[in-house]
Write an enzyme that holds these catalytic residues in place. Structure first.
Site, PDB file in Angstrom:
ATOM      1  N   HIS A  53      76.441   0.577   0.579  1.00  0.00           N
ATOM      2  CA  HIS A  53      77.011   1.757  -0.954  1.00  0.00           C
ATOM      3  C   HIS A  53      76.975   2.730  -0.912  1.00  0.00           C
ATOM      4  CE1 HIS A  53      73.440   1.620  -3.156  1.00  0.00           C
ATOM      5  NE2 HIS A  53      72.784   1.255  -1.812  1.00  0.00           N
TER       6      HIS A  53
ATOM      7  N   GLN B  88      71.312   8.246   3.613  1.00  0.00           N
ATOM      8  CA  GLN B  88      71.899   9.515   2.553  1.00  0.00           C
ATOM      9  C   GLN B  88      72.979   9.592   3.274  1.00  0.00           C
ATOM     10  OE1 GLN B  88      72.637   9.918  -1.226  1.00  0.00           O
ATOM     11  NE2 GLN B  88      70.890   8.613  -1.542  1.00  0.00           N
TER      12      GLN B  88
ATOM     13  N   SER C 121      73.515   2.139   4.613  1.00  0.00           N
ATOM     14  CA  SER C 121      73.256   1.001   3.511  1.00  0.00           C
ATOM     15  C   SER C 121      74.678   1.434   2.824  1.00  0.00           C
ATOM     16  CB  SER C 121      72.471   1.004   2.415  1.00  0.00           C
ATOM     17  OG  SER C 121      72.506   0.583   0.872  1.00  0.00           O
TER      18      SER C 121
ATOM     19  N   ASN D 291      67.528  12.288  -0.408  1.00  0.00           N
ATOM     20  CA  ASN D 291      68.283  11.708  -1.347  1.00  0.00           C
ATOM     21  C   ASN D 291      67.664  12.632  -2.748  1.00  0.00           C
ATOM     22  OD1 ASN D 291      65.434  10.644  -0.677  1.00  0.00           O
ATOM     23  ND2 ASN D 291      65.869   9.404  -3.241  1.00  0.00           N
TER      24      ASN D 291
ATOM     25  N   CYS E 230      61.351   7.238 -14.049  1.00  0.00           N
ATOM     26  CA  CYS E 230      60.942   6.571 -15.032  1.00  0.00           C
ATOM     27  C   CYS E 230      59.668   5.535 -14.981  1.00  0.00           C
ATOM     28  CB  CYS E 230      61.664   6.391 -16.362  1.00  0.00           C
ATOM     29  SG  CYS E 230      61.586   7.367 -17.649  1.00  0.00           S
TER      30      CYS E 230
ATOM     31  N   GLY F  86      69.833  -0.566   2.435  1.00  0.00           N
ATOM     32  CA  GLY F  86      68.953  -0.342   2.781  1.00  0.00           C
ATOM     33  C   GLY F  86      67.359   0.008   2.728  1.00  0.00           C
ATOM     34  N   SER F  87      66.808  -0.599   1.797  1.00  0.00           N
ATOM     35  CA  SER F  87      65.635  -1.096   1.420  1.00  0.00           C
ATOM     36  C   SER F  87      64.944  -1.556   2.409  1.00  0.00           C
ATOM     37  CB  SER F  87      65.595  -1.020   0.194  1.00  0.00           C
ATOM     38  OG  SER F  87      65.730  -0.322  -0.803  1.00  0.00           O
TER      39      SER F  87
ATOM     40  N   THR G 120      72.465 -16.830   6.264  1.00  0.00           N
ATOM     41  CA  THR G 120      73.124 -16.584   6.612  1.00  0.00           C
ATOM     42  C   THR G 120      74.230 -15.544   5.978  1.00  0.00           C
ATOM     43  OG1 THR G 120      73.430 -19.070   5.558  1.00  0.00           O
ATOM     44  CG2 THR G 120      75.598 -18.126   5.480  1.00  0.00           C
TER      45      THR G 120
HETATM   46  N1  PLP Z   1      66.469   5.406   1.327  1.00  0.00           N
HETATM   47  C1  PLP Z   1      67.429   6.550   0.862  1.00  0.00           C
HETATM   48  C2  PLP Z   1      67.466   7.666   1.379  1.00  0.00           C
HETATM   49  C3  PLP Z   1      67.934   5.928  -0.381  1.00  0.00           C
HETATM   50  O1  PLP Z   1      68.480   7.145  -0.487  1.00  0.00           O
HETATM   51  C4  PLP Z   1      68.120   4.963  -0.270  1.00  0.00           C
HETATM   52  C5  PLP Z   1      68.683   4.518  -2.002  1.00  0.00           C
HETATM   53  O2  PLP Z   1      69.104   5.445  -2.524  1.00  0.00           O
HETATM   54  C6  PLP Z   1      67.240   3.422  -0.156  1.00  0.00           C
HETATM   55  C7  PLP Z   1      67.032   4.349   1.393  1.00  0.00           C
HETATM   56  C8  PLP Z   1      66.767   2.441  -0.935  1.00  0.00           C
HETATM   57  O3  PLP Z   1      69.083   1.405  -0.539  1.00  0.00           O
HETATM   58  P1  PLP Z   1      69.241   0.332  -1.203  1.00  0.00           P
HETATM   59  O4  PLP Z   1      69.694   0.951  -2.062  1.00  0.00           O
HETATM   60  O5  PLP Z   1      70.230   0.162  -0.593  1.00  0.00           O
HETATM   61  O6  PLP Z   1      67.819  -0.472  -1.294  1.00  0.00           O
END
Ligand code: PLP
Length: 382
Positions: free
Chosen positions: A202, A180, A200, A152, A326, A72-73, A238
């Site tokens: 996972h 999310q 994302s 999130n 943290c 996702g990032s 790849t």
């Molecule tokens: N954006 C949101 C709203 C998320 O909750 C998260 C991960 O918790 C991300 C982006 C980032 O996703 P990833 O962990 O797959 O990089």
């Protein structure tokens, strides 16, 4: 402690058996590179394209509008930086909100260092973006609005359809971080006027290490990673074939079961919130009471240190999360909880519980009983 009770599905989910089953051959027999021209390469290509179609179908997009990424990032980075770089001649102004994930906020910060101008819109006490403020801040040089679909930490769902309409009216591109939301909310990118959308694997029972970005056809965006010509020359590297097969299967399963899944989670969440309200005094429910992800409950327990609470819960086999990150030994209050008006003490006393498919009512009872006991103990100690 005999078993783990997992209530942190917003952090990550396990990968479903059916997903793993489809992925497994791609680690061994189907190991061809999708760019290779011999038969096992061509087979991998066909399967990657099939996964692309599955992802596209889940959000009512066209398969050529889907780009696979690593998470996702990365999708957020590619969406925001990709649009910013490709539209520099049009303008340098981006609008986002104060409660975005760091993948969006830090991407925006990085662009600010490169001369882009970013406006961070406020949210109300429930975490809903101020639409009026958003529209008032659109300038002639605004090129992008990036507002998350669902938060999130507090699960609040944004008025995405309204934002899409505003973006369209002002001819500004609209990106939404739906990491999310996917697998929890039905999303139709056409109906909602979304130009770019991040996801994302996972977060909806798919594997880690794979994400996807939807980019509407003809939206100008530039690659941010140099290398080969994979993903229509927009994302070098790849392809993670097994991961891509996994995200394709996971999203198909998630969209097929959406109603049942939401009903189940909603029932658990409401049961949990009502019992907590009944049994524990001096609490505050963070986020919108109803316009939120069905599996998210974020509650501040006055006088409690969230990190300490998490440690006690862990000793009971319970996995949950706080609203704070943290950093270098000091607990910074969550930017989301402070944006909705909590002081640092209340923000640091918050516990995020996110339910998932495998949770049962008995698990929730176990969580509630332990919370009552631990919070009583901690409050009497203080
Ligand atoms: N954006 C949101 C709203 C998320 O909750 C998260 C991960 O918790 C991300 C982006 C980032 O996703 P990833 O962990 O797959 O990089």
């Amino acid at each position: 402690m005999d078993k783990i009770r997992y209530f942190d599905h917003a952090a990550t989910t396990y990968t479903k058996e059916d997903v793993i089953k489809e992925m497994l051959p791609y680690f061994s027999i189907e190991y061809g590179n999708p760019s290779s021209i011999y038969s096992i390469g061509r087979k991998a290509r066909r399967d990657v394209e099939n996964a692309r179609t599955r992802v596209a179908k889940a959000i009512n997009a066209n398969s050529k509008e889907i780009y696979f990424t690593s998470c996702g990032s990365e999708s957020d980075n590619l969406a925001i930086k990709g649009v910013a770089l490709a539209n520099k001649d049009k303008g340098n102004h981006i609008i986002t909100s104060k409660i975005e994930h760091p993948a969006v906020l830090n991407t925006c910060k990085c662009l600010e260092e490169q001369g882009f101008e970013v406006t961070y819109i406020n949210v109300d006490k429930d975490g809903i973006v101020n639409i009026k403020e958003l529209e008032e801040n659109i300038k002639p040089h605004t090129i992008l609005i990036s507002i998350m679909f669902a938060n999130n930490e507090i699960g609040t769902i944004q008025p995405i359809e309204e934002i899409g309409k505003i973006a369209k009216k002002h001819n500004v591109l609209f990106h939404t971080d739906a990491v999310q939301a996917i697998g929890n909310v039905a999303i139709d990118v056409k109906k909602l006027n979304i130009d770019l959308l991040s996801m994302s694997g996972h977060k909806f029972y798919g594997p880690k290490g794979v994400g996807a970005l939807y980019v509407k056809e003809n939206v100008p965006f530039k690659k941010i990673q140099d290398g080969g010509h994979q993903e229509k020359n927009k994302r070098a590297g790849t392809e993670n074939t097994a991961g891509i097969i996994g995200i394709g299967k996971a999203i198909e399963l998630a969209t097929k079961n959406l109603d049942n899944y939401n009903n189940k989670l909603l029932e658990l969440r409401e049961y949990y919130i009502e019992k907590i309200k009944e049994k524990i005094p001096n609490i505050k429910i963070n986020g919108h009471r109803n316009t939120r992800l069905s599996g998210n409950a974020n509650i501040a327990f006055e006088g409690i240190n969230g990190e300490e609470l998490l440690i006690y819960l862990d000793t009971k086999g319970i996995c949950a999360s706080t609203g704070s990150a943290c950093s270098s030994g000091s607990t910074e209050p969550s930017h989301v909880l402070t944006a909705i008006g909590l002081n640092s003490e209340m923000a640091n006393s918050s516990l995020r519980v996110t339910f998932g498919e495998e949770n049962t009512k008995e698990d929730v009872d176990y969580l509630i009983d332990n919370l009552v006991e631990i919070i009583n103990k901690l409050r009497n100690k203080n």
